[in-house]
Design a protein around this motif. Structure first.
Motif, PDB file in Angstrom:
ATOM      1  N   HIS A   1     -20.481  -2.489  56.664  1.00 11.61           N
ATOM      2  CA  HIS A   1     -20.457  -2.563  55.211  1.00 11.61           C
ATOM      3  C   HIS A   1     -20.137  -1.203  54.603  1.00 11.61           C
ATOM      4  CE1 HIS A   1     -24.586  -1.777  56.623  1.00 11.61           C
ATOM      5  NE2 HIS A   1     -24.596  -0.884  55.651  1.00 11.61           N
ATOM      6  N   LYS A   2     -19.505  -1.241  53.437  1.00 12.52           N
ATOM      7  CA  LYS A   2     -19.195  -0.027  52.681  1.00 12.52           C
ATOM      8  C   LYS A   2     -18.674  -0.410  51.300  1.00 12.52           C
ATOM      9  CE  LYS A   2     -16.046   1.539  55.526  1.00 12.52           C
ATOM     10  NZ  LYS A   2     -14.901   2.272  56.128  1.00 12.52           N
ATOM     11  N   ALA A   3     -18.561   0.585  50.421  1.00 13.90           N
ATOM     12  CA  ALA A   3     -17.943   0.361  49.119  1.00 13.90           C
ATOM     13  C   ALA A   3     -16.439   0.244  49.300  1.00 13.90           C
ATOM     14  CB  ALA A   3     -18.271   1.522  48.185  1.00 13.90           C
ATOM     15  N   GLY A   4     -15.813  -0.575  48.480  1.00 13.51           N
ATOM     16  CA  GLY A   4     -14.372  -0.752  48.570  1.00 13.51           C
ATOM     17  C   GLY A   4     -13.616   0.267  47.730  1.00 13.51           C
ATOM     18  N   THR A   5     -12.340   0.437  48.060  1.00 15.07           N
ATOM     19  CA  THR A   5     -11.423   1.247  47.265  1.00 15.07           C
ATOM     20  C   THR A   5     -10.583   0.299  46.428  1.00 15.07           C
ATOM     21  OG1 THR A   5     -11.328   2.974  48.940  1.00 15.07           O
ATOM     22  CG2 THR A   5      -9.531   2.907  47.342  1.00 15.07           C
ATOM     23  N   CYS A   6     -10.582   0.498  45.108  1.00 15.25           N
ATOM     24  CA  CYS A   6      -9.980  -0.479  44.208  1.00 15.25           C
ATOM     25  C   CYS A   6      -8.680   0.023  43.586  1.00 15.25           C
ATOM     26  CB  CYS A   6     -10.963  -0.849  43.109  1.00 15.25           C
ATOM     27  SG  CYS A   6     -12.493  -1.589  43.733  1.00 15.25           S
ATOM     28  N   THR A   7      -7.707  -0.887  43.475  1.00 15.13           N
ATOM     29  CA  THR A   7      -6.420  -0.606  42.850  1.00 15.13           C
ATOM     30  C   THR A   7      -6.094  -1.721  41.874  1.00 15.13           C
ATOM     31  OG1 THR A   7      -5.642   0.505  44.864  1.00 15.13           O
ATOM     32  CG2 THR A   7      -3.982  -0.161  43.260  1.00 15.13           C
ATOM     33  N   ALA A   8      -5.782  -1.343  40.620  1.00 16.01           N
ATOM     34  CA  ALA A   8      -5.478  -2.323  39.579  1.00 16.01           C
ATOM     35  C   ALA A   8      -3.979  -2.472  39.402  1.00 16.01           C
ATOM     36  CB  ALA A   8      -6.116  -1.895  38.266  1.00 16.01           C
ATOM     37  N   SER A   9      -3.549  -3.727  39.186  1.00 15.12           N
ATOM     38  CA  SER A   9      -2.131  -3.993  38.955  1.00 15.12           C
ATOM     39  C   SER A   9      -1.964  -5.369  38.332  1.00 15.12           C
ATOM     40  CB  SER A   9      -1.343  -3.920  40.270  1.00 15.12           C
ATOM     41  OG  SER A   9       0.012  -4.252  40.088  1.00 15.12           O
ATOM     42  N   GLY A  10      -1.228  -5.441  37.203  1.00 11.31           N
ATOM     43  CA  GLY A  10      -0.895  -6.721  36.599  1.00 11.31           C
ATOM     44  C   GLY A  10      -2.088  -7.556  36.193  1.00 11.31           C
ATOM     45  N   GLY A  11      -3.154  -6.928  35.719  1.00 10.98           N
ATOM     46  CA  GLY A  11      -4.331  -7.659  35.280  1.00 10.98           C
ATOM     47  C   GLY A  11      -5.304  -8.017  36.390  1.00 10.98           C
ATOM     48  N   LEU A  12      -4.943  -7.695  37.636  1.00 12.58           N
ATOM     49  CA  LEU A  12      -5.819  -7.953  38.781  1.00 12.58           C
ATOM     50  C   LEU A  12      -6.213  -6.635  39.439  1.00 12.58           C
ATOM     51  CD1 LEU A  12      -3.907 -10.934  40.444  1.00 12.58           C
ATOM     52  CD2 LEU A  12      -5.911 -11.064  38.949  1.00 12.58           C
ATOM     53  N   THR A  13      -7.356  -6.640  40.070  1.00 13.24           N
ATOM     54  CA  THR A  13      -7.816  -5.471  40.810  1.00 13.24           C
ATOM     55  C   THR A  13      -8.161  -5.892  42.230  1.00 13.24           C
ATOM     56  OG1 THR A  13      -8.734  -4.423  38.832  1.00 13.24           O
ATOM     57  CG2 THR A  13      -9.504  -3.609  40.957  1.00 13.24           C
ATOM     58  N   THR A  14      -7.578  -5.188  43.208  1.00 11.64           N
ATOM     59  CA  THR A  14      -7.873  -5.464  44.611  1.00 11.64           C
ATOM     60  C   THR A  14      -8.718  -4.338  45.176  1.00 11.64           C
ATOM     61  OG1 THR A  14      -5.839  -6.725  44.934  1.00 11.64           O
ATOM     62  CG2 THR A  14      -6.897  -5.835  46.907  1.00 11.64           C
ATOM     63  N   CYS A  15      -9.868  -4.711  45.711  1.00  8.67           N
ATOM     64  CA  CYS A  15     -10.787  -3.747  46.320  1.00  8.67           C
ATOM     65  C   CYS A  15     -10.789  -3.986  47.827  1.00  8.67           C
ATOM     66  CB  CYS A  15     -12.185  -3.913  45.757  1.00  8.67           C
ATOM     67  SG  CYS A  15     -12.262  -3.650  43.960  1.00  8.67           S
ATOM     68  N   SER A  16     -10.518  -2.945  48.598  1.00 10.67           N
ATOM     69  CA  SER A  16     -10.359  -3.109  50.041  1.00 10.67           C
ATOM     70  C   SER A  16     -11.192  -2.088  50.812  1.00 10.67           C
ATOM     71  CB  SER A  16      -8.884  -2.967  50.432  1.00 10.67           C
ATOM     72  OG  SER A  16      -8.378  -1.706  50.015  1.00 10.67           O
ATOM     73  N   ALA A  17     -11.406  -2.403  52.072  1.00 12.08           N
ATOM     74  CA  ALA A  17     -12.125  -1.517  52.983  1.00 12.08           C
ATOM     75  C   ALA A  17     -11.687  -1.856  54.397  1.00 12.08           C
ATOM     76  CB  ALA A  17     -13.637  -1.694  52.834  1.00 12.08           C
ATOM     77  N   SER A  18     -12.007  -0.995  55.332  1.00 16.68           N
ATOM     78  CA  SER A  18     -11.723  -1.279  56.741  1.00 16.68           C
ATOM     79  C   SER A  18     -12.954  -0.951  57.572  1.00 16.68           C
ATOM     80  CB  SER A  18     -10.513  -0.475  57.233  1.00 16.68           C
ATOM     81  OG  SER A  18     -10.746   0.913  57.117  1.00 16.68           O
ATOM     82  N   PHE A  19     -13.146  -1.744  58.605  1.00 20.21           N
ATOM     83  CA  PHE A  19     -14.289  -1.578  59.500  1.00 20.21           C
ATOM     84  C   PHE A  19     -13.796  -1.455  60.934  1.00 20.21           C
ATOM     85  CE2 PHE A  19     -15.780  -4.484  56.052  1.00 20.21           C
ATOM     86  CZ  PHE A  19     -16.594  -3.568  55.402  1.00 20.21           C
ATOM     87  N   VAL A  20     -14.484  -0.662  61.724  1.00 17.67           N
ATOM     88  CA  VAL A  20     -14.129  -0.489  63.130  1.00 17.67           C
ATOM     89  C   VAL A  20     -15.097  -1.292  63.986  1.00 17.67           C
ATOM     90  CG1 VAL A  20     -13.848   1.134  65.034  1.00 17.67           C
ATOM     91  CG2 VAL A  20     -13.151   1.792  62.719  1.00 17.67           C
ATOM     92  N   LEU A  21     -14.558  -2.291  64.689  1.00 18.16           N
ATOM     93  CA  LEU A  21     -15.363  -3.061  65.638  1.00 18.16           C
ATOM     94  C   LEU A  21     -15.234  -2.414  67.006  1.00 18.16           C
ATOM     95  CD1 LEU A  21     -15.148  -5.013  63.237  1.00 18.16           C
ATOM     96  CD2 LEU A  21     -14.942  -6.888  64.866  1.00 18.16           C
ATOM     97  N   ASP A  22     -16.360  -2.090  67.600  1.00 18.35           N
ATOM     98  CA  ASP A  22     -16.368  -1.365  68.876  1.00 18.35           C
ATOM     99  C   ASP A  22     -17.201  -2.128  69.895  1.00 18.35           C
ATOM    100  OD1 ASP A  22     -16.370   0.413  70.938  1.00 18.35           O
ATOM    101  OD2 ASP A  22     -17.448   2.000  69.882  1.00 18.35           O
TER     102      ASP A  22
END
Length: 250
Positions: A85-106
Motif C-alpha cells: 500500500h501507498k499514496a498514489g501519484t495523481c494526474t488530471a486531464s480532461g475533467g478526470l484524474t488518474t491516481c497510480s502507484a506501483s508495488f513490488v511483489l517479491d
C-alpha cells in the motif's frame, strides 16, 4: 500475519487505521470512480524474481484530489496475509484524474508463499477530493499466478515416413516457498501437431508429466510439420505453450 492497513477520513485528511477485514464501499459527495486498472488488466504471473505491478484509479472530481490510498492485498480464509500500500501519484486531464502507484511483489519475502497464488487478491482504492468529497472501495482484481515453463524436443530429424518420432519436454513451476523452479508433476499436457503449409495445430494425444515434470511420448511420422506441447493452466498457474519444433519427414 501482516495487518491490513485501511485509511479513514479524519478532519479532511486521510490517516492509516489498522483493520483486519475488508471494507465496504464508502461514498461522500459526488466524487465518482470511472476506471480501475491493475497490471494492465492482465493476470500477474510471478516467477522467482521480483515483479513490479502497477495499479491506477481514475475519478471524476472538479475540485482536485487532496489524498489517495491505494492497496493491493490478499486474504486467506478471511485473514489478511499480504498488503502492499501507498499514496498514489495523481494526474488530471480532461475533467478526470488518474491516481497510480506501483508495488513490488517479491517471492523471496515471507509474505509471498504458494498459498497466496490464484484468487482472493483485491485492489483497495480510497480517494479524497479537496472539497471533502470522498470515495473508497475494494475491487476484485486479477489473479496472481505462479510462473511455469515448458520445453519441447522432437526427433530424430530427419525421420523416415512411418517411423517413430519421439517428443520430449519438461514442465517447471515456480515454487515461492523454496524460491526456485521445480518439476511440475502429474499435469496433463497436450501434444499438438501442425502440418507444414498449414496454420492450425491439432491435438494428437495427452501426456502426464512424471515426478520431475518430464514428458515423453512416441508418434508415427506421417508428414513434415511442427510439434508442440500446450498446458491449459489453472487459477494458480497460467497456460503455457511451447514454440513448434520442426521435424523433416522423408
Amino acid at each position: 500475519m501482516r495487518t491490513r492497513f485501511v485509511v479513514a477520513a479524519v478532519s479532511g485528511a486521510l490517516t492509516a487505521a489498522v483493520l483486519g477485514t475488508p471494507t465496504a464501499q464508502a461514498v461522500q459527495g459526488n466524487l465518482t470512480v470511472t476506471k480501475v486498472v491493475v497490471n494492465g488488466g492482465k493476470n500477474i504471473v510471478l516467477g522467482t524474481g521480483k515483479k513490479t505491478v502497477s495499479v491506477s484509479v481514475t475519478v471524476r472530481e472538479d475540485s482536485g484530489i487532496r489524498d489517495t490510498f491505494l492497496e493491493l492485498w490478499h486474504s486467506t480464509n478471511g485473514e489478511l496475509d499480504v498488503s502492499h500500500h501507498k499514496a498514489g501519484t495523481c494526474t488530471a486531464s480532461g475533467g478526470l484524474t488518474t491516481c497510480s502507484a506501483s508495488f513490488v511483489l517479491d517471492p523471496a519475502s515471507d509474505v509471498i508463499s504458494n498459498k497466496v497464488a490464484g484468487g482472493n487478491w483485491k485492489f483497495y482504492a480510497q480517494v479524497q477530493a479537496k472539497d471533502g468529497d470522498y470515495f473508497s472501495n475494494d475491487y476484485p482484481t486479477v489473479r496472481v499466478q505462479r510462473a511455469a515453463s515448458l520445453t519441447v524436443d522432437a526427433g530424430p530429424e530427419p525421420v523416415t515416413k512411418g517411423k517413430a518420432v519421439t517428443v520430449t519436454g519438461r514442465m517447471l513451476l515456480a515454487d515461492w516457498n523454496l524460491n526456485r523452479y521445480r518439476g511440475y508433476s502429474g499435469q496433463s499436457v497436450k501434444l499438438q501437431f501442425r502440418k507444414s503449409g498449414t496454420s492450425v495445430y491439432s491435438t494428437v494425444k495427452t501426456v502426464t508429466t512424471n515426478s520431475t515434470g518430464d514428458l515423453r511420448t512416441a508418434v508415427t511420422a506421417s508428414s513434415d510439420g511442427y510439434w508442440r506441447w500446450t498446458f491449459a493452466g489453472w487459477s494458480t498457474v497460467p497456460a503455457v505453450t511451447t514454440a513448434g519444433d520442426f521435424v523433416d519427414v522423408r
